[in-house]
Design an enzyme around this catalytic site. Structure first.
Site, mmCIF file in Angstrom:
data_model
loop_
_atom_site.group_PDB
_atom_site.id
_atom_site.type_symbol
_atom_site.label_atom_id
_atom_site.label_comp_id
_atom_site.label_asym_id
_atom_site.label_seq_id
_atom_site.Cartn_x
_atom_site.Cartn_y
_atom_site.Cartn_z
ATOM 1 N N SER A 58 67.916 16.716 9.691
ATOM 2 C CA SER A 58 67.874 15.831 8.531
ATOM 3 C C SER A 58 67.541 14.430 9.045
ATOM 4 O O SER A 58 67.563 14.183 10.258
ATOM 5 C CB SER A 58 69.229 15.832 7.839
ATOM 6 O OG SER A 58 70.200 15.332 8.738
ATOM 7 N N ASP A 95 64.385 18.219 7.507
ATOM 8 C CA ASP A 95 65.151 18.779 6.394
ATOM 9 C C ASP A 95 65.456 17.642 5.399
ATOM 10 O O ASP A 95 65.934 16.575 5.802
ATOM 11 C CB ASP A 95 66.459 19.345 6.981
ATOM 12 C CG ASP A 95 67.197 20.236 6.011
ATOM 13 O OD1 ASP A 95 66.573 20.746 5.066
ATOM 14 O OD2 ASP A 95 68.416 20.436 6.218
ATOM 15 N N HIS A 96 65.189 17.873 4.129
ATOM 16 C CA HIS A 96 65.501 16.890 3.081
ATOM 17 C C HIS A 96 64.943 15.485 3.329
ATOM 18 O O HIS A 96 65.667 14.493 3.157
ATOM 19 C CB HIS A 96 67.020 16.778 2.859
ATOM 20 C CG HIS A 96 67.613 18.024 2.297
ATOM 21 N ND1 HIS A 96 67.389 18.435 1.004
ATOM 22 C CD2 HIS A 96 68.381 18.986 2.861
ATOM 23 C CE1 HIS A 96 68.009 19.584 0.803
ATOM 24 N NE2 HIS A 96 68.604 19.957 1.909
ATOM 25 N N HIS A 191 75.073 23.415 -0.907
ATOM 26 C CA HIS A 191 75.234 22.893 0.452
ATOM 27 C C HIS A 191 76.715 22.762 0.840
ATOM 28 O O HIS A 191 77.560 22.565 -0.021
ATOM 29 C CB HIS A 191 74.587 21.509 0.560
ATOM 30 C CG HIS A 191 73.087 21.558 0.511
ATOM 31 N ND1 HIS A 191 72.357 20.880 -0.416
ATOM 32 C CD2 HIS A 191 72.195 22.209 1.284
ATOM 33 C CE1 HIS A 191 71.070 21.101 -0.215
ATOM 34 N NE2 HIS A 191 70.940 21.907 0.810
ATOM 35 N N ALA A 229 72.593 28.319 2.541
ATOM 36 C CA ALA A 229 72.745 29.763 2.709
ATOM 37 C C ALA A 229 73.809 30.160 3.731
ATOM 38 O O ALA A 229 73.822 31.298 4.200
ATOM 39 C CB ALA A 229 71.397 30.378 3.083
ATOM 40 N N ASP A 272 73.272 25.539 8.188
ATOM 41 C CA ASP A 272 73.811 24.390 8.908
ATOM 42 C C ASP A 272 75.330 24.532 9.050
ATOM 43 O O ASP A 272 75.867 24.581 10.162
ATOM 44 C CB ASP A 272 73.453 23.104 8.146
ATOM 45 C CG ASP A 272 73.857 21.853 8.903
ATOM 46 O OD1 ASP A 272 74.435 21.966 9.992
ATOM 47 O OD2 ASP A 272 73.611 20.739 8.412
HETATM 48 P P1 13P Z 1 74.595 25.217 4.382
HETATM 49 O O1 13P Z 1 75.456 24.016 4.149
HETATM 50 O O2 13P Z 1 74.942 26.350 3.462
HETATM 51 O O3 13P Z 1 74.554 25.628 5.800
HETATM 52 O O4 13P Z 1 73.095 24.812 3.979
HETATM 53 C C1 13P Z 1 72.292 24.085 4.886
HETATM 54 C C2 13P Z 1 70.998 23.649 4.299
HETATM 55 O O5 13P Z 1 70.591 24.072 3.249
HETATM 56 C C3 13P Z 1 70.211 22.679 5.066
HETATM 57 O O6 13P Z 1 69.139 22.185 4.335
#
Ligand code: 13P
Length: 325
Positions: A58, A95-96, A191, A229, A272
């Site tokens: 991120s 990420d994001h 998340h 996930a 994550d």
């Molecule tokens: P988790 O918090 O379920 O691991 O998700 C991580 C995620 O989507 C990172 O972008």
């Protein structure tokens, strides 16, 4: 900072990974990392299970590691693959990403894939910003992930209290307007490590497979991404609590639901929290059992081993990405 193209680091974008995942009916793991031990565990786990891998950070993880330091870590990860004479492909993904400037800065620093997450904005604004990133990224042969729909939960700089599911009827237009290479959708994941609080005997609610299937029907063969996930593995929660932690009554996405999604259009699964929990569980145990231990290798080493085992488990038992390379 000197411009680096990801190919100089031995990395690849996600295009071929996703087309193979779609045909093979599995999902490529995207594991977040913030430090050397996590990165080593991810790469070792993927080498041992012959799985493609997307290393993701991120914006705040990039700041934590250091923007200038990160490409060297990615190059080191590739060296591990070569030294093991493994053929697994490795992508480095933002990420994001929340702005064009951040995406551009990552592309210029060796990222092979970026996410632009404008899902909190209106459809038009989301499409406009995503398109802007796609134009710059594609000129550099970098792949782009965008998001439609909102996931609840907290993760680094992303906070949303309520989710809203992706509307399948918006997907085709969004893909046409933006030209993105993959799309994150909202079908009931969230998340963080606190996804569901269950009463005894209760199961987490099922993911919205009807939405996923409708999207697949409308854009067959297009790579879909599942964020949020983590399964919040019971053994790590139990281990954390047994050794002085406090993470009561929490559950994540059941493994069989992830298996089902991976066999459908989901080509990338983001994990994550589970990695964080695995390391924390191992470290808590060492500190509880050996309170005089102060050599970081003696607690970060076992934490790295625990994470490696978790990666192998996910690749072989959940995502189906093991043995593909
Ligand atoms: P988790 O918090 O379920 O691991 O998700 C991580 C995620 O989507 C990172 O972008």
């Amino acid at each position: 900072m000197k411009k680096i193209h990801y190919s100089e680091l031995g990395l690849v974008n996600t295009k071929e990974m996703f087309s193979r995942a779609m045909t093979g009916k599995y999902a490529v793991p995207a594991y977040n990392f913030n430090n050397m031990e996590q990165l080593q565990a991810i790469i070792t786990g993927c080498i041992r299970s012959n799985s493609p891998v997307i290393l993701q950070v991120s914006g705040s993880a990039r700041n934590y590691i250091g923007a200038g330091f990160l490409p060297h870590l990615a190059a080191a990860a590739r060296s591990m693959v070569e030294e093991a004479r493994s053929a697994i492909p490795v992508a480095l993904h933002l990420d994001h990403g929340n702005s064009f400037e951040l995406a551009k800065s990552c592309i210029e620093a060796g990222f092979s894939s970026v996410m632009i997450d404008a899902s909190h904005h209106s459809f038009e604004e989301n499409a406009k910003l995503s398109r802007e990133v796609v134009e710059y990224a594609h000129d550099n042969d970098v792949t782009v992930e965008a998001e439609l729909g909102v996931l609840a939960g907290i993760e680094d700089e992303v906070v949303a209290e309520k989710s809203s599911y992706t509307r399948p009827e918006e997907v085709e237009k969004f893909l046409e307007m933006t030209g993105v290479d993959s799309l994150a959708i909202s079908i009931g994941t969230s998340h963080g490590a606190h996804k569901f609080k269950l009463k005894p005997g209760e199961e987490p609610p099922p993911l919205k497979f009807d939405i996923l299937e409708e999207i697949e029907r409308r854009v067959p063969g297009f790579p879909i991404v599942l964020h949020g996930a983590s399964s919040v593995m019971a053994k790590h929660i139990e281990q954390i609590n047994r050794f002085g932690g406090k993470m009561e009554n929490t559950a994540g996405i059941p493994e069989e639901q992830l298996r089902r999604a991976a066999a459908l259009a989901v080509c990338k699964v983001n994990i994550d929290s589970d990695g964080r929990l695995a390391m924390t569980a191992a470290i808590r145990q060492i500190f509880a059992e050996k309170p005089s231990e102060f050599d970081p290798r003696k607690y970060l080493g076992p934490a790295r081993d625990e994470l490696t085992e978790m990666i192998i488990h996910k690749n072989t038992q959940v995502l189906g990405s093991a043995g593909r390379y």
